[in-house]
Enzyme design. Structure first.
Site, PDB file in Angstrom:
ATOM      1  N   LYS A  13     -41.191-103.003  24.491  1.00 42.56           N
ATOM      2  CA  LYS A  13     -40.205-102.533  25.477  1.00 42.56           C
ATOM      3  C   LYS A  13     -40.717-101.310  26.219  1.00 42.56           C
ATOM      4  O   LYS A  13     -40.629-101.217  27.434  1.00 42.56           O
ATOM      5  CB  LYS A  13     -38.886-102.117  24.794  1.00 42.56           C
ATOM      6  CG  LYS A  13     -38.174-103.191  24.032  1.00 42.56           C
ATOM      7  CD  LYS A  13     -36.859-102.663  23.458  1.00 42.56           C
ATOM      8  CE  LYS A  13     -37.020-101.580  22.403  1.00 42.56           C
ATOM      9  NZ  LYS A  13     -37.529-102.061  21.110  1.00 42.56           N
ATOM     10  N   ARG A  88     -28.152-100.079  21.266  1.00 40.77           N
ATOM     11  CA  ARG A  88     -28.675-100.733  20.069  1.00 40.77           C
ATOM     12  C   ARG A  88     -27.561-101.232  19.166  1.00 40.77           C
ATOM     13  O   ARG A  88     -27.858-101.803  18.110  1.00 40.77           O
ATOM     14  CB  ARG A  88     -29.503 -99.726  19.283  1.00 40.77           C
ATOM     15  CG  ARG A  88     -31.006 -99.889  19.388  1.00 40.77           C
ATOM     16  CD  ARG A  88     -31.569 -98.798  18.514  1.00 40.77           C
ATOM     17  NE  ARG A  88     -32.897 -98.963  18.059  1.00 40.77           N
ATOM     18  CZ  ARG A  88     -33.991 -98.581  18.726  1.00 40.77           C
ATOM     19  NH1 ARG A  88     -33.909 -98.138  19.944  1.00 40.77           N
ATOM     20  NH2 ARG A  88     -35.156 -98.679  18.162  1.00 40.77           N
ATOM     21  N   ARG A 122     -49.743 -99.020  15.987  1.00 41.79           N
ATOM     22  CA  ARG A 122     -49.316 -98.267  17.169  1.00 41.79           C
ATOM     23  C   ARG A 122     -49.758 -96.798  17.104  1.00 41.79           C
ATOM     24  O   ARG A 122     -49.684 -96.161  16.066  1.00 41.79           O
ATOM     25  CB  ARG A 122     -47.792 -98.333  17.276  1.00 41.79           C
ATOM     26  CG  ARG A 122     -47.233 -97.436  18.354  1.00 41.79           C
ATOM     27  CD  ARG A 122     -45.899 -97.896  18.815  1.00 41.79           C
ATOM     28  NE  ARG A 122     -44.853 -97.690  17.813  1.00 41.79           N
ATOM     29  CZ  ARG A 122     -43.598 -98.070  18.022  1.00 41.79           C
ATOM     30  NH1 ARG A 122     -43.251 -98.667  19.133  1.00 41.79           N
ATOM     31  NH2 ARG A 122     -42.701 -97.855  17.089  1.00 41.79           N
ATOM     32  N   ARG A 155     -46.711 -92.486  14.557  1.00 45.07           N
ATOM     33  CA  ARG A 155     -45.348 -92.024  14.301  1.00 45.07           C
ATOM     34  C   ARG A 155     -45.026 -92.066  12.826  1.00 45.07           C
ATOM     35  O   ARG A 155     -45.435 -92.963  12.115  1.00 45.07           O
ATOM     36  CB  ARG A 155     -44.372 -92.900  15.078  1.00 45.07           C
ATOM     37  CG  ARG A 155     -44.187 -92.435  16.495  1.00 45.07           C
ATOM     38  CD  ARG A 155     -43.427 -93.413  17.334  1.00 45.07           C
ATOM     39  NE  ARG A 155     -42.305 -94.029  16.656  1.00 45.07           N
ATOM     40  CZ  ARG A 155     -41.495 -94.904  17.231  1.00 45.07           C
ATOM     41  NH1 ARG A 155     -41.681 -95.241  18.497  1.00 45.07           N
ATOM     42  NH2 ARG A 155     -40.510 -95.446  16.557  1.00 45.07           N
ATOM     43  N   ARG A 166     -36.441-101.023   9.774  1.00 42.13           N
ATOM     44  CA  ARG A 166     -36.084-101.042  11.199  1.00 42.13           C
ATOM     45  C   ARG A 166     -35.913-102.467  11.708  1.00 42.13           C
ATOM     46  O   ARG A 166     -35.050-102.734  12.550  1.00 42.13           O
ATOM     47  CB  ARG A 166     -37.142-100.304  12.015  1.00 42.13           C
ATOM     48  CG  ARG A 166     -36.941 -98.785  11.958  1.00 42.13           C
ATOM     49  CD  ARG A 166     -38.198 -98.016  12.255  1.00 42.13           C
ATOM     50  NE  ARG A 166     -38.763 -98.323  13.543  1.00 42.13           N
ATOM     51  CZ  ARG A 166     -40.069 -98.253  13.835  1.00 42.13           C
ATOM     52  NH1 ARG A 166     -40.934 -97.892  12.902  1.00 42.13           N
ATOM     53  NH2 ARG A 166     -40.493 -98.525  15.017  1.00 42.13           N
TER      54      ARG A 166
HETATM   55  P1  ADP Z   1     -38.595 -98.672  17.964  1.00 39.01           P
HETATM   56  O1  ADP Z   1     -37.946 -99.433  19.049  1.00 39.01           O
HETATM   57  O2  ADP Z   1     -40.084 -98.859  17.958  1.00 39.01           O
HETATM   58  O3  ADP Z   1     -37.984 -98.895  16.635  1.00 39.01           O
HETATM   59  P2  ADP Z   1     -37.638 -96.088  19.033  1.00 39.01           P
HETATM   60  O4  ADP Z   1     -38.644 -95.051  19.410  1.00 39.01           O
HETATM   61  O5  ADP Z   1     -36.879 -96.742  20.113  1.00 39.01           O
HETATM   62  O6  ADP Z   1     -38.427 -97.125  18.134  1.00 39.01           O
HETATM   63  O7  ADP Z   1     -36.577 -95.446  18.009  1.00 39.01           O
HETATM   64  C1  ADP Z   1     -36.972 -94.739  16.865  1.00 39.01           C
HETATM   65  C2  ADP Z   1     -35.745 -94.380  16.012  1.00 39.01           C
HETATM   66  O8  ADP Z   1     -34.855 -93.553  16.779  1.00 39.01           O
HETATM   67  C3  ADP Z   1     -34.898 -95.560  15.572  1.00 39.01           C
HETATM   68  O9  ADP Z   1     -35.383 -96.185  14.397  1.00 39.01           O
HETATM   69  C4  ADP Z   1     -33.530 -94.871  15.368  1.00 39.01           C
HETATM   70  O10 ADP Z   1     -33.469 -94.166  14.155  1.00 39.01           O
HETATM   71  C5  ADP Z   1     -33.489 -93.860  16.485  1.00 39.01           C
HETATM   72  N1  ADP Z   1     -32.871 -94.425  17.718  1.00 39.01           N
HETATM   73  C6  ADP Z   1     -33.468 -94.674  18.908  1.00 39.01           C
HETATM   74  N2  ADP Z   1     -32.610 -95.198  19.795  1.00 39.01           N
HETATM   75  C7  ADP Z   1     -31.419 -95.291  19.152  1.00 39.01           C
HETATM   76  C8  ADP Z   1     -30.121 -95.765  19.508  1.00 39.01           C
HETATM   77  N3  ADP Z   1     -29.846 -96.263  20.725  1.00 39.01           N
HETATM   78  N4  ADP Z   1     -29.135 -95.714  18.574  1.00 39.01           N
HETATM   79  C9  ADP Z   1     -29.355 -95.215  17.360  1.00 39.01           C
HETATM   80  N5  ADP Z   1     -30.551 -94.766  16.939  1.00 39.01           N
HETATM   81  C10 ADP Z   1     -31.564 -94.788  17.819  1.00 39.01           C
END
Ligand code: ADP
Ligand code: ZN
Length: 209
Positions: A13, A88, A122, A155, A166
């Site tokens: 994404k 999400r 990554r 990360r 996740r």
């Molecule tokens: P990825 O899509 O690779 O899992 P992100 O960088 O988008 O990683 O998100 C990392 C973490 O940040 C998630 O596992 C969550 O804990 C938190 N996070 C990100 N976006 C949201 C969201 N919209 N709602 C709740 N938690 C979020």
């Protein structure tokens, strides 16, 4: 144009969102990047979010919703934006409905068996948040960002245990958004290709370009 990028962790994404930024000049709003920024700055939000992020859980909806509402109210979002990592949950999607009208939701469709490998490989730039992969999309110089020369790092949540969690969280809480947006008639499925440009071609087709 107001776009939501939907898809499991590791779907690409963020990478596709960055290509859209280059092409259309819209701001990319990544909740993950915003949260990691808050964490690095040691803000109140960062401290609250840390435990959830490092264990692969979602940060509570109220924190995320106010973060996004503040961000999209800024002037650079007037002409549109790309949401990457938000919404999400159904609750977040409903809050978004009440906040602004989204034009299109791009659902990045990818084989689940490739996700784990991608997430483990990554590497992210500390300077500009560009995303590389040690196997799929290696930087020209190991450990160094092609775009800004910044340091690449792994990360904290890209370890096997947290990644597994996740992916489960995605299936339980985020995958239902596919039906939610399909029902509203704004969902477009985007098949991922072997290479990043091929996927981007599919993104542009989905956007009608
Ligand atoms: P990825 O899509 O690779 O899992 P992100 O960088 O988008 O990683 O998100 C990392 C973490 O940040 C998630 O596992 C969550 O804990 C938190 N996070 C990100 N976006 C949201 C969201 N919209 N709602 C709740 N938690 C979020
Ligand atoms: Zn960089």
């Amino acid at each position: 144009m107001k776009i939501i990028m939907l898809g499991p962790p590791g779907a690409g994404k963020g990478t596709q969102a960055q290509l859209l930024v280059e092409k259309f000049g819209l701001p990319q709003i990544s909740t993950g990047d915003l949260l990691r920024g808050a964490l690095a700055d040691g803000t109140d939000l960062g401290n609250k979010a840390k435990g959830y992020m490092n264990s692969g859980q979602l940060v509570p909806d109220d924190l995320i919703i106010s973060l996004i509402q503040e961000r999209i109210s800024r002037p650079d979002c007037e002409g549109g934006y790309i949401l990457d990592g938000f919404p999400r949950t159904i609750e977040q999607a409903e809050a978004m409905e009440a906040t602004d009208k989204i034009d299109v939701v791009l659902n990045i469709v990818v084989d689940t068996d490739v996700l784990m490998g991608r997430l483990m490989g990554r590497r992210t730039c500390r300077g500009c948040n560009a995303v590389f992969n040690i196997t799929g999309r290696p930087p020209k110089v190991e450990g160094v960002c092609d775009l800004c020369g910044g340091e690449l790092y792994q990360r904290e949540d890209d370890n096997e245990e947290t990644v597994t969690k996740r992916l489960d969280t995605y299936n339980d809480l985020t995958a239902p958004l596919i039906g939610f947006y399909r029902g509203k008639g704004i969902l477009k499925d985007v098949k991922t290709g072997k290479e990043i440009p091929e996927t981007f071609g599919n993104v542009l087709i989905a956007l009608g370009h």
